[in-house]
Design a protein around this motif. Structure first.
Motif, PDB file in Angstrom:
ATOM      1  N   TYR A 210       0.843  -1.199   0.000  1.00  0.00           N
ATOM      2  CA  TYR A 210       0.000   0.000   0.000  1.00  0.00           C
ATOM      3  C   TYR A 210       0.876   1.246   0.000  1.00  0.00           C
ATOM      4  CZ  TYR A 210      -2.390   3.822   2.472  1.00  0.00           C
ATOM      5  OH  TYR A 210      -2.860   5.050   2.847  1.00  0.00           O
ATOM      6  N   HIS A 211       0.523   2.219  -0.849  1.00  0.00           N
ATOM      7  CA  HIS A 211       1.102   3.559  -0.720  1.00  0.00           C
ATOM      8  C   HIS A 211       0.005   4.574  -0.995  1.00  0.00           C
ATOM      9  CE1 HIS A 211       1.359   4.128  -5.097  1.00  0.00           C
ATOM     10  NE2 HIS A 211       1.942   2.940  -5.188  1.00  0.00           N
ATOM     11  N   ALA A 212       0.331   5.841  -1.025  1.00  0.00           N
ATOM     12  CA  ALA A 212      -0.681   6.899  -1.027  1.00  0.00           C
ATOM     13  C   ALA A 212      -1.633   6.843  -2.220  1.00  0.00           C
ATOM     14  CB  ALA A 212       0.003   8.263  -0.975  1.00  0.00           C
ATOM     15  N   LYS A 229      -9.095   8.261  -0.176  1.00  0.00           N
ATOM     16  CA  LYS A 229      -7.762   8.209   0.441  1.00  0.00           C
ATOM     17  C   LYS A 229      -7.804   8.182   1.963  1.00  0.00           C
ATOM     18  CE  LYS A 229      -4.881  10.225  -3.196  1.00  0.00           C
ATOM     19  NZ  LYS A 229      -3.987  11.336  -3.573  1.00  0.00           N
ATOM     20  N   CYS A 232      -8.969   4.807   3.247  1.00  0.00           N
ATOM     21  CA  CYS A 232      -7.949   3.794   2.956  1.00  0.00           C
ATOM     22  C   CYS A 232      -6.783   3.905   3.933  1.00  0.00           C
ATOM     23  CB  CYS A 232      -7.443   3.949   1.523  1.00  0.00           C
ATOM     24  SG  CYS A 232      -8.592   3.342   0.278  1.00  0.00           S
ATOM     25  N   LYS A 233      -6.329   5.126   4.156  1.00  0.00           N
ATOM     26  CA  LYS A 233      -5.209   5.329   5.080  1.00  0.00           C
ATOM     27  C   LYS A 233      -5.572   4.841   6.471  1.00  0.00           C
ATOM     28  CE  LYS A 233      -2.028   8.841   6.845  1.00  0.00           C
ATOM     29  NZ  LYS A 233      -1.652  10.266   6.815  1.00  0.00           N
ATOM     30  N   LYS A 234      -6.786   5.161   6.903  1.00  0.00           N
ATOM     31  CA  LYS A 234      -7.244   4.757   8.235  1.00  0.00           C
ATOM     32  C   LYS A 234      -7.294   3.243   8.373  1.00  0.00           C
ATOM     33  CE  LYS A 234     -11.297   5.142  11.254  1.00  0.00           C
ATOM     34  NZ  LYS A 234     -12.660   5.701  11.369  1.00  0.00           N
ATOM     35  N   THR A 237      -3.410   1.333   7.082  1.00  0.00           N
ATOM     36  CA  THR A 237      -2.223   1.502   7.934  1.00  0.00           C
ATOM     37  C   THR A 237      -2.375   0.717   9.235  1.00  0.00           C
ATOM     38  OG1 THR A 237      -3.189   3.555   8.774  1.00  0.00           O
ATOM     39  CG2 THR A 237      -1.550   3.745   7.022  1.00  0.00           C
TER      40      THR A 237
END
Length: 240
Positions: A210-212, A229, A232-234, A237
């Motif tokens: 996973y990346h930004a 985004k 997804c980040k929440k 990560t």
């Protein structure tokens, strides 16, 4: 998929009884409970509700009047101590009508009607769900060409929207079905899948990297949409 449920009743004991009964159904998620129709109206405006257990005779606004104000009401099970309201309740397309005090066997029959309706509705749009009692036993039926194909949810890697169709990637094959990605998003368990783009939904446990701007899955990179985004980040990560 959970059946998101609201209880509306001005008697605290009646709410407690239904709460107790609901606990025996893992397919049902109690979103909220309230004691009058005005509060229920506000909850319905702010939440997706699939099923209401609705008392009829309450202070202020009757439960039947509440339903008449809704353009697209959820499924309704009326709960009341007054037999006289039964005909009016069924005129409003109620799933069932339960007289208080509600015995568990009668409640069970009402829920059986709810589950049957869900199965019929999903079959009409080309997809059916199995509502499992235990995890790991869930599957979907998809219409693929002229056949109905059974797919284990645990075998799905990702889904891609193709206008009125959806392409589902499994480990060893790819299936195309006439279906909307939003329908599958409603049916699949929230804790196992995540929408990363308006055109892509992926299985969280299959994500390899996973990346930004993208996620890696089965040797491919799928884009993360701008509006997805933050979520997804929440989610990712925490899990990668």
């Amino acid at each position: 998929m959970k059946i998101k449920t609201l209880i509306v009743d001005d008697e605290p004991h009646a709410i407690e009884i239904i709460q107790k009964y609901i606990k025996d159904f893992p397919q049902v998620e109690l979103v909220a409970e309230c004691n009058n129709a005005v509060q229920a109206f506000q909850i319905l405006q702010q939440n997706k509700i699939d099923l209401i257990f609705l008392d009829i005779k309450m202070p202020g606004l009757l439960g039947t009047d509440l339903i008449r104000t809704l353009n697209n009401p959820p499924k309704i099970i009326f709960t009341t101590a007054y037999q006289d309201y039964a005909l009016e309740g069924f005129d409003l397309n109620a799933v069932d009508y339960l007289l208080k005090p509600i015995p568990f066997d009668r409640f069970l029959k009402a829920m059986d009607k709810v589950f049957d309706l869900y199965k019929l509705e999903h079959q009409k749009i080309g997809i059916a769900t199995h509502l499992p009692e235990t995890k790991g036993d869930d599957f979907l039926y998809l219409r693929v060409e002229r056949k109905t194909v059974k797919i284990s949810v645990s075998d799905i890697y990702w889904m891609e929207s193709l206008k009125d169709y959806i392409r589902i990637t499994l480990k060893d094959r790819v299936l195309v079905s006439k279906q909307k990605i939003g329908v599958l998003e409603e049916l699949l368990p929230d804790d196992k899948f995540i929408r990363i783009h308006r055109s892509f939904m992926v299985a969280v446990d299959k994500i390899e990297s996973y990346h930004a701007y993208a996620i890696g899955i089965l040797g491919k990179e799928l884009p993360i949409g701008r509006n997805y985004k933050a979520e997804c980040k929440k989610r990712l990560t925490q899990g990668i």
